[in-house]
Design an enzyme around this catalytic site. Sequence first.
Site, PDB file in Angstrom:
ATOM      1  N   LYS A 204       0.824  -1.226   0.000  1.00 32.68           N
ATOM      2  CA  LYS A 204       0.000   0.000   0.000  1.00 32.68           C
ATOM      3  C   LYS A 204       0.851   1.266   0.000  1.00 32.68           C
ATOM      4  CE  LYS A 204      -4.327  -2.063   1.212  1.00 32.68           C
ATOM      5  NZ  LYS A 204      -5.313  -2.459   2.198  1.00 32.68           N
ATOM      6  N   ARG A 239      -3.195 -10.367   4.800  1.00 34.70           N
ATOM      7  CA  ARG A 239      -3.624 -10.376   3.393  1.00 34.70           C
ATOM      8  C   ARG A 239      -2.481  -9.804   2.562  1.00 34.70           C
ATOM      9  NH1 ARG A 239      -5.862  -7.198  -0.434  1.00 34.70           N
ATOM     10  NH2 ARG A 239      -7.500  -8.114  -1.724  1.00 34.70           N
TER      11      ARG A 239
HETATM   12  N1  HH2 Z   1      -7.297  -4.266   0.754  1.00 36.44           N
HETATM   13  C1  HH2 Z   1      -7.625  -4.304  -0.563  1.00 36.44           C
HETATM   14  C2  HH2 Z   1      -8.708  -5.083  -1.001  1.00 36.44           C
HETATM   15  N2  HH2 Z   1      -9.422  -5.840  -0.152  1.00 36.44           N
HETATM   16  N3  HH2 Z   1      -9.795  -6.612   2.056  1.00 36.44           N
HETATM   17  C3  HH2 Z   1      -9.481  -6.601   3.359  1.00 36.44           C
HETATM   18  N4  HH2 Z   1     -10.159  -7.356   4.236  1.00 36.44           N
HETATM   19  N5  HH2 Z   1      -8.439  -5.832   3.858  1.00 36.44           N
HETATM   20  C4  HH2 Z   1      -7.700  -5.040   3.035  1.00 36.44           C
HETATM   21  O1  HH2 Z   1      -6.794  -4.333   3.533  1.00 36.44           O
HETATM   22  C5  HH2 Z   1      -8.007  -5.032   1.643  1.00 36.44           C
HETATM   23  C6  HH2 Z   1      -9.084  -5.840   1.172  1.00 36.44           C
HETATM   24  C7  HH2 Z   1      -6.822  -3.518  -1.535  1.00 36.44           C
HETATM   25  O2  HH2 Z   1      -5.762  -4.274  -2.080  1.00 36.44           O
HETATM   26  P1  HH2 Z   1      -5.784  -4.967  -3.525  1.00 36.44           P
HETATM   27  O3  HH2 Z   1      -6.845  -6.031  -3.574  1.00 36.44           O
HETATM   28  O4  HH2 Z   1      -4.442  -5.428  -3.889  1.00 36.44           O
HETATM   29  O5  HH2 Z   1      -6.106  -3.783  -4.502  1.00 36.44           O
HETATM   30  P2  HH2 Z   1      -7.395  -3.405  -5.332  1.00 36.44           P
HETATM   31  O6  HH2 Z   1      -8.482  -3.091  -4.366  1.00 36.44           O
HETATM   32  O7  HH2 Z   1      -6.948  -2.218  -6.150  1.00 36.44           O
HETATM   33  O8  HH2 Z   1      -7.771  -4.603  -6.176  1.00 36.44           O
END
Ligand code: HH2
Length: 266
Positions: A204, A239
Amino acid sequence: MGVVNVTPDSFSDGGRYLDPQAAVEHGQLLAEQGAQILDVGGESTRPGAAAVPVDEELRRVLPVVEGLTATGATISIDTSKAVVAAAALDAGAGYVNDVTAFRGDPGLAGLVAERGVDCCVMHMLGNPRTMQKDPRYDDVVSEVKSFLEERLAFATGEGIAEERVWLDPGIGFGKTVEHNLELLRRLDEIVAIGRPVVIGTSRKSFLGKLAGGRDEGERLPGTIATNVLALERGATVFRVHDVAQNADALAVAAATFRLDVGEGAR
Ligand code: HH2
């Protein structure tokens, strides 16, 4: 928890696993590297991300949930939509990860209750389109804690067993760098609610800022630092995009802290 983003626009790996076969292969690799849960998502939540229609989200995630279920993996569906969650649960997912904490779709909590599956409820200030526009709190930790307690009560009120609910402070979701650091520093206060705590710092932007301007691909050292600290403060689910490296670091940290990180961890 290994991240499998079946999206064109996720902040760190958008477009890499949009092809279902590539996503399944990536998920299998993460499982081999030590992921005990694979979090499959078809809608980016990055600041400013466009909303994805139900049909498109289903088209992205279902073949991947089916393909990974066939390999024996435990699947979490990262969605806020009850229709998508229902189809993913039918296809073999066993866990629902809702970044809106059951505020996005009025049918989702009832579905989780009816199916008797585990779920993660996460804190977010506002929505992905607005959340990073000048977020403010009087005390970020006590406000996030109150929110998670209220959402836990809501979930149990909807018929979800309390032991099915995991909590996530939502690192980066409507938080400044200092808010994220305060939440990590005082994570024990969130852990004190008494439910498993999920932490999602992986790659992040605050990690890039703190390390002098690193882009997404260069944030693994920062990710590991935060996960080790979160482990020490009581988090139990991490995660991450880079499973092998985080699993090694967490295994060493857990052994040092004399923590049991569970079956399957090396
Ligand atoms: N962060 C993201 C997405 N889902 N779910 C939980 N429970 N906690 C988190 O911190 C979290 C999440 C964001 O990361 P990422 O999936 O890599 O990115 P994007 O939302 O752009 O797909």
